[in-house]
Each structure stands twice: as C-alpha cells, then as structure tokens.
Design an enzyme around this catalytic site. Structure first.
Site, PDB file in Angstrom:
ATOM      1  CB  CYS A  36      -0.920   0.012   1.215  1.00  0.00           C
ATOM      2  SG  CYS A  36      -2.055   1.436   1.231  1.00  0.00           S
TER       3      CYS A  36
ATOM      4  CB  CYS B 203      -6.849   0.246   2.111  1.00  0.00           C
ATOM      5  SG  CYS B 203      -5.986   1.696   1.449  1.00  0.00           S
TER       6      CYS B 203
ATOM      7  CB  CYS C 238      -3.401  -0.846  -1.344  1.00  0.00           C
ATOM      8  SG  CYS C 238      -4.112  -1.461   0.206  1.00  0.00           S
TER       9      CYS C 238
ATOM     10  CB  CYS D  63     -19.180 -32.324  17.914  1.00  0.00           C
ATOM     11  SG  CYS D  63     -18.762 -30.599  17.610  1.00  0.00           S
TER      12      CYS D  63
END
Length: 361
Positions: free
Chosen positions: A40, A67, A70, A317
């Site tokens: 970025c 963002c 970017c 489980c």
C-alpha cells in the site's frame, strides 16, 4: 496466532513495500480501522498500531474495512468489475444480509460472484459479506467498550445505525437490553482463529469460531430459547473457559470443568453427554456413537446432533469421524477438526512417552 518475530518480519515488508509478501499477509491499522496489502502506498503506521492477518476473512472479522487506495480485496494488477461493484455495495451497507433479489438489482449473477470471490480470496461473496457484517458488530465485543463508544468508533454518528448493526448479530438494540434476562458475549483469540463466548451467571451457553457458517442464527435461537438479551461483557464462566482454552491450546488441559448450559432435545442431550465421555486423544465413528446411545440405526440423527452442538471443543463433536477414517463435517471447518484431533492425540502421546521414560529410569 503469529509470533512477535513473524509480526516484525511482516512489518519490515510493509515498510519496504515488498511485493514478495503480496497475498501472504494483510495489515490492519488500529487507528483507522482500515486494512491494506503490504505494498500500500499510504503512509506507514507505527508497529504498535498494526495487526497482521494471513487471510482477508480474518481481517474482516477483526472489524477492519478494505483500504480504498491499495484495494486489498482485488488482484494487484486487475480489479474485475463484478468484484469492484460488490465490494462497494457492501461498504455502502455493510449490515445487509444478501438475498437473490439483491444480486438481480445489481445485474450480477450470484454463481459468478461466488466463483470470482472464491478464486481470489478463498471465500465466497456471501462469506465476505457475512465477515464484514460480523466484524462491525464484533468490534464492540472485542474492545469491551461501552455501547456509545463502540457506536462512535464504528463510524455511526447516530445511534440507529449502530443499533441496526448490533441487532443484526445479537438480535437486540442495546438500549432495550435492560428489561430482559442478560447473557454476555465476548471475543477470545485462539491459534485456530477467534472464538465467540456467550455466558450467563449460571454457565457457558455458546462457544463457537467466529466464522462458523450460521453463527448469527445460532445466537438468534439461543436468545429466543433463553428469552435473553445478549450484550458485551464477561461472567465468571467466561473467565473460566478463557483460562481453560488457553491451557488446552498449549497442550496442558484434557478435561474442561467450566459449567455449561445446553438446551437441546432429549436425543441431542443424550448424544452430547456421550460426546463428553470420549477420552481425550481418541475418536469414535458416527456408527459407534449411535450404538453407544442404544440406537444403532440413528446414525444420521447422531450426525445432526453433532452439528447442533453450540459449545465447540468442550463438547467434543470434533472427535466423531466417518467409518472410513475421513474426518467428516465440522461447523468450524474440516481443517480445524483435523488440527484438534491431531493436537489431542499428540498430547496423549507426549504424556505416554513421559511415563515410559520415567518407568525406565
């Protein structure tokens, strides 16, 4: 959870805008609630203001938004129109639960959207939208701040927007919770990803991975069954399960003692009781579980009871597998199920090895 060394490595890559790390990690900036790719061009935050994630889904669930500079949810060199359209639509209304008609209004084919998002981000569009929605509501839970603070920090100038986001997940406007029974919800980070804990003063009611499919409906069913409001906070049972989970993931605990509260049918309760009797480090097949409760033909019903379990790990489980040896389904995902089984087996093996060594001395 990432080690400090790994975080520093990622931070250095961020400072250098190292293209080799594009797609390897995402950085969430706590001061802006935005997440970016490593390359970025924006001004770099301080290390202490960064949180690093390996997947976009983890970042979204942690309440960060993508963002606009970017575009971390798009390919670095190409932004498909369908992806751009859907991401922008979610950002306009992140609390929205998407239905077939919503795609039609945008002239988007749902199956195409699913493929595009799955190929690029490892999750479908619906999973992306759910993660974004969950992240907003979970922000307050994670921070533990009062409701009004969370409302403002989430970007809602009026209380109505935040109430809508919160109630989408927890089913109640925070201002209305004072007149009902109270359950408290909190966020707990584990090495397999964040988990949500819901507990009352009488015990633990729900323990699930935050990205579990159908989690919102689980919470909704729990609210209706208990006739309770769900608000951020912790009880003594929350603190108890946090301590035990920490020990469990470190390999130092095999028996959970936290008080649990289950509200299944008589059949489900019977299955869950038998699940807790499976020794740590061992597995059983669905067929064996059906026989254990004296109903050998109820294999599918046993599997459904497993899937209805709302207290992951504590009611194990994950220890039930298929007769062919495959792990089978799991609400938290098959990868987590395999990890949990292997983690427990390794722990038992380590204990046995220690005993063997001691006996040989």
């Amino acid at each position: 959870m990432l080690s400090l060394q790994r975080k520093k490595e990622f931070y250095q890559a961020l400072l250098e805008k190292n293209t080799e790390f594009d797609g390897v990690f995402f950085v969430g900036v706590k001061t802006t609630s935005i997440f970016c790719r490593p390359t970025c061009p924006a001004r770099k935050p301080k290390f202490e203001n960064c949180e690093f994630y390996l997947t976009a889904q983890q970042t979204l669930l942690a309440s960060f938004r993508p963002c606009r500079r970017c575009r971390p949810l798009s390919h670095p060199n190409y932004v498909p129109e369908i992806v751009r359209t859907l991401v922008e639509a979610v950002e306009k209304n992140p609390e929205k639960r998407w239905k077939e008609k919503d795609f039609k209004e945008l002239s988007v084919d749902p199956s195409t959207a699913r493929r595009q998002f799955k190929r690029r981000f490892g999750m479908t569009f619906v999973e992306y939208a759910r993660a974004r929605r969950m992240g907003i509501a979970m922000k307050e839970i994670r921070s533990g701040k009062p409701v009004i603070e969370a409302q403002l920090s989430s970007g809602y100038e009026s209380s109505s927007g935040f109430r809508d986001a919160f109630s989408r997940i927890m089913g109640n406007a925070p201002s209305l919770t004072g007149e009902r029974n109270i359950l408290k919800v909190s966020w707990f980070d584990t090495r397999l990803g964040p988990m949500i804990i819901i507990a009352g003063e009488d015990g633990l009611y729900l323990l699930e991975f935050v990205d579990r499919k159908g989690l919102e409906r689980e919470v909704e069913r729990l609210r209706h069954k208990t006739k309770s409001a769900v608000i951020p906070g912790k009880t003594k049972h929350t603190l108890s399960i946090e301590r035990e989970l920490d020990l469990y993931f470190k390999g130092h605990l095999t028996d959970f003692r936290t008080t649990i509260k289950t509200m299944g049918t008589p059949f489900q309760e019977e299955v869950w009781k038998k699940l807790r009797e499976i020794p740590h480090g061992q597995t059983r097949t669905y067929t064996e579980m059906a026989s254990a409760i004296g109903k050998p033909l109820s294999i599918r019903a046993v599997a459904n009871a497993n899937g209805a379990n709302q207290i992951a790990i504590v009611i194990p489980c994950h220890r039930v597998i298929r007769a062919c040896g495959e792990t089978g389904g799991y609400g938290g995902g098959s990868a987590r199920k395999k990890w949990l089984i292997n983690h427990e087996k390794q722990e038992v093996n380590d204990v046995e090895s220690t005993k063997t060594c001691e006996n040989s001395i």
